[in-house]
Design a protein around this motif. Structure first.
Motif, PDB file in Angstrom:
ATOM      1  N   MET A   1     -19.785  36.656  11.835  1.00  0.00           N
ATOM      2  CA  MET A   1     -20.048  36.604  13.256  1.00  0.00           C
ATOM      3  C   MET A   1     -19.022  35.729  13.952  1.00  0.00           C
ATOM      4  O   MET A   1     -18.392  34.879  13.350  1.00  0.00           O
ATOM      5  N   ALA A   2     -18.907  35.897  15.238  1.00  0.00           N
ATOM      6  CA  ALA A   2     -17.897  35.186  16.003  1.00  0.00           C
ATOM      7  C   ALA A   2     -18.151  33.686  16.069  1.00  0.00           C
ATOM      8  O   ALA A   2     -17.211  32.910  16.093  1.00  0.00           O
ATOM      9  N   GLU A   3     -19.416  33.260  16.077  1.00  0.00           N
ATOM     10  CA  GLU A   3     -19.677  31.839  16.288  1.00  0.00           C
ATOM     11  C   GLU A   3     -19.245  30.935  15.146  1.00  0.00           C
ATOM     12  O   GLU A   3     -19.066  29.751  15.332  1.00  0.00           O
ATOM     13  N   ASP A   4     -19.082  31.437  13.915  1.00  0.00           N
ATOM     14  CA  ASP A   4     -18.618  30.549  12.860  1.00  0.00           C
ATOM     15  C   ASP A   4     -17.114  30.606  12.690  1.00  0.00           C
ATOM     16  O   ASP A   4     -16.582  29.996  11.788  1.00  0.00           O
ATOM     17  N   ARG A   5     -16.432  31.302  13.545  1.00  0.00           N
ATOM     18  CA  ARG A   5     -14.984  31.396  13.445  1.00  0.00           C
ATOM     19  C   ARG A   5     -14.327  30.235  14.187  1.00  0.00           C
ATOM     20  O   ARG A   5     -14.963  29.555  14.980  1.00  0.00           O
ATOM     21  N   LEU A   6     -13.055  30.021  13.928  1.00  0.00           N
ATOM     22  CA  LEU A   6     -12.310  28.917  14.520  1.00  0.00           C
ATOM     23  C   LEU A   6     -11.340  29.436  15.578  1.00  0.00           C
ATOM     24  O   LEU A   6     -10.636  30.419  15.347  1.00  0.00           O
ATOM     25  N   ALA A   7     -11.264  28.754  16.695  1.00  0.00           N
ATOM     26  CA  ALA A   7     -10.329  29.113  17.750  1.00  0.00           C
ATOM     27  C   ALA A   7      -9.156  28.143  17.737  1.00  0.00           C
ATOM     28  O   ALA A   7      -9.323  26.941  17.523  1.00  0.00           O
ATOM     29  N   CYS A   8      -7.983  28.678  17.969  1.00  0.00           N
ATOM     30  CA  CYS A   8      -6.773  27.860  18.036  1.00  0.00           C
ATOM     31  C   CYS A   8      -6.716  27.167  19.395  1.00  0.00           C
ATOM     32  O   CYS A   8      -6.886  27.801  20.433  1.00  0.00           O
ATOM     33  N   ARG A   9      -6.462  25.875  19.389  1.00  0.00           N
ATOM     34  CA  ARG A   9      -6.365  25.125  20.647  1.00  0.00           C
ATOM     35  C   ARG A   9      -5.080  25.454  21.401  1.00  0.00           C
ATOM     36  O   ARG A   9      -4.992  25.226  22.601  1.00  0.00           O
ATOM     37  N   GLU A  10      -4.093  25.990  20.723  1.00  0.00           N
ATOM     38  CA  GLU A  10      -2.803  26.298  21.356  1.00  0.00           C
ATOM     39  C   GLU A  10      -2.805  27.682  22.022  1.00  0.00           C
ATOM     40  O   GLU A  10      -2.478  27.803  23.181  1.00  0.00           O
ATOM     41  N   CYS A  11      -3.163  28.729  21.268  1.00  0.00           N
ATOM     42  CA  CYS A  11      -3.059  30.097  21.795  1.00  0.00           C
ATOM     43  C   CYS A  11      -4.406  30.782  21.996  1.00  0.00           C
ATOM     44  O   CYS A  11      -4.446  31.907  22.487  1.00  0.00           O
ATOM     45  N   HIS A  12      -5.515  30.133  21.601  1.00  0.00           N
ATOM     46  CA  HIS A  12      -6.889  30.620  21.762  1.00  0.00           C
ATOM     47  C   HIS A  12      -7.262  31.787  20.850  1.00  0.00           C
ATOM     48  O   HIS A  12      -8.331  32.348  20.992  1.00  0.00           O
ATOM     49  N   LEU A  13      -6.401  32.179  19.922  1.00  0.00           N
ATOM     50  CA  LEU A  13      -6.744  33.242  18.992  1.00  0.00           C
ATOM     51  C   LEU A  13      -7.913  32.807  18.124  1.00  0.00           C
ATOM     52  O   LEU A  13      -7.962  31.664  17.663  1.00  0.00           O
ATOM     53  N   VAL A  14      -8.871  33.698  17.899  1.00  0.00           N
ATOM     54  CA  VAL A  14     -10.025  33.405  17.055  1.00  0.00           C
ATOM     55  C   VAL A  14      -9.658  33.771  15.621  1.00  0.00           C
ATOM     56  O   VAL A  14      -9.286  34.908  15.334  1.00  0.00           O
ATOM     57  N   ASN A  15      -9.746  32.785  14.728  1.00  0.00           N
ATOM     58  CA  ASN A  15      -9.356  32.928  13.331  1.00  0.00           C
ATOM     59  C   ASN A  15     -10.575  32.925  12.417  1.00  0.00           C
ATOM     60  O   ASN A  15     -11.673  32.535  12.819  1.00  0.00           O
ATOM     61  N   ASP A  16     -10.380  33.320  11.175  1.00  0.00           N
ATOM     62  CA  ASP A  16     -11.441  33.297  10.175  1.00  0.00           C
ATOM     63  C   ASP A  16     -11.933  31.871   9.955  1.00  0.00           C
ATOM     64  O   ASP A  16     -11.180  30.919  10.136  1.00  0.00           O
ATOM     65  N   PRO A  17     -13.192  31.697   9.542  1.00  0.00           N
ATOM     66  CA  PRO A  17     -13.758  30.347   9.380  1.00  0.00           C
ATOM     67  C   PRO A  17     -13.066  29.502   8.319  1.00  0.00           C
ATOM     68  O   PRO A  17     -13.109  28.283   8.390  1.00  0.00           O
ATOM     69  N   ASP A  18     -12.399  30.109   7.367  1.00  0.00           N
ATOM     70  CA  ASP A  18     -11.730  29.342   6.314  1.00  0.00           C
ATOM     71  C   ASP A  18     -10.234  29.142   6.572  1.00  0.00           C
ATOM     72  O   ASP A  18      -9.510  28.632   5.723  1.00  0.00           O
TER      73      ASP A  18
END
Length: 65
Positions: free
Chosen positions: A1-18
């Motif tokens: 799900m989207a809520e456990d993923r990580l967002a980049c503070r620089e470009c805002h891309l949503v990345n995998d949780p690991d």
């Protein structure tokens, strides 16, 4: 799900949780503290992509803290 993923503070891309670094810009500044979610499939035709300065298709967080 989207809520456990990580967002980049620089470009805002949503990345995998690991993820250790952003798969788009390579930044190691990733956070779980983000809100809003937009999928941009054709950035060259998107007004949202233009506003966010996005040039690569992907999933992006709207607000990153």
């Amino acid at each position: 799900m989207a809520e456990d993923r990580l967002a980049c503070r620089e470009c805002h891309l949503v990345n995998d949780p690991d993820a250790q670094t952003c798969e788009h810009c390579g930044s190691s500044s990733l956070t779980e503290d983000w809100a809003g979610y937009v999928i941009i499939s054709h950035p060259e035709e998107s007004q949202i992509a233009e506003e966010m300065n996005v040039t690569k298709a992907g999933s992006y967080a709207l607000k990153v803290r």
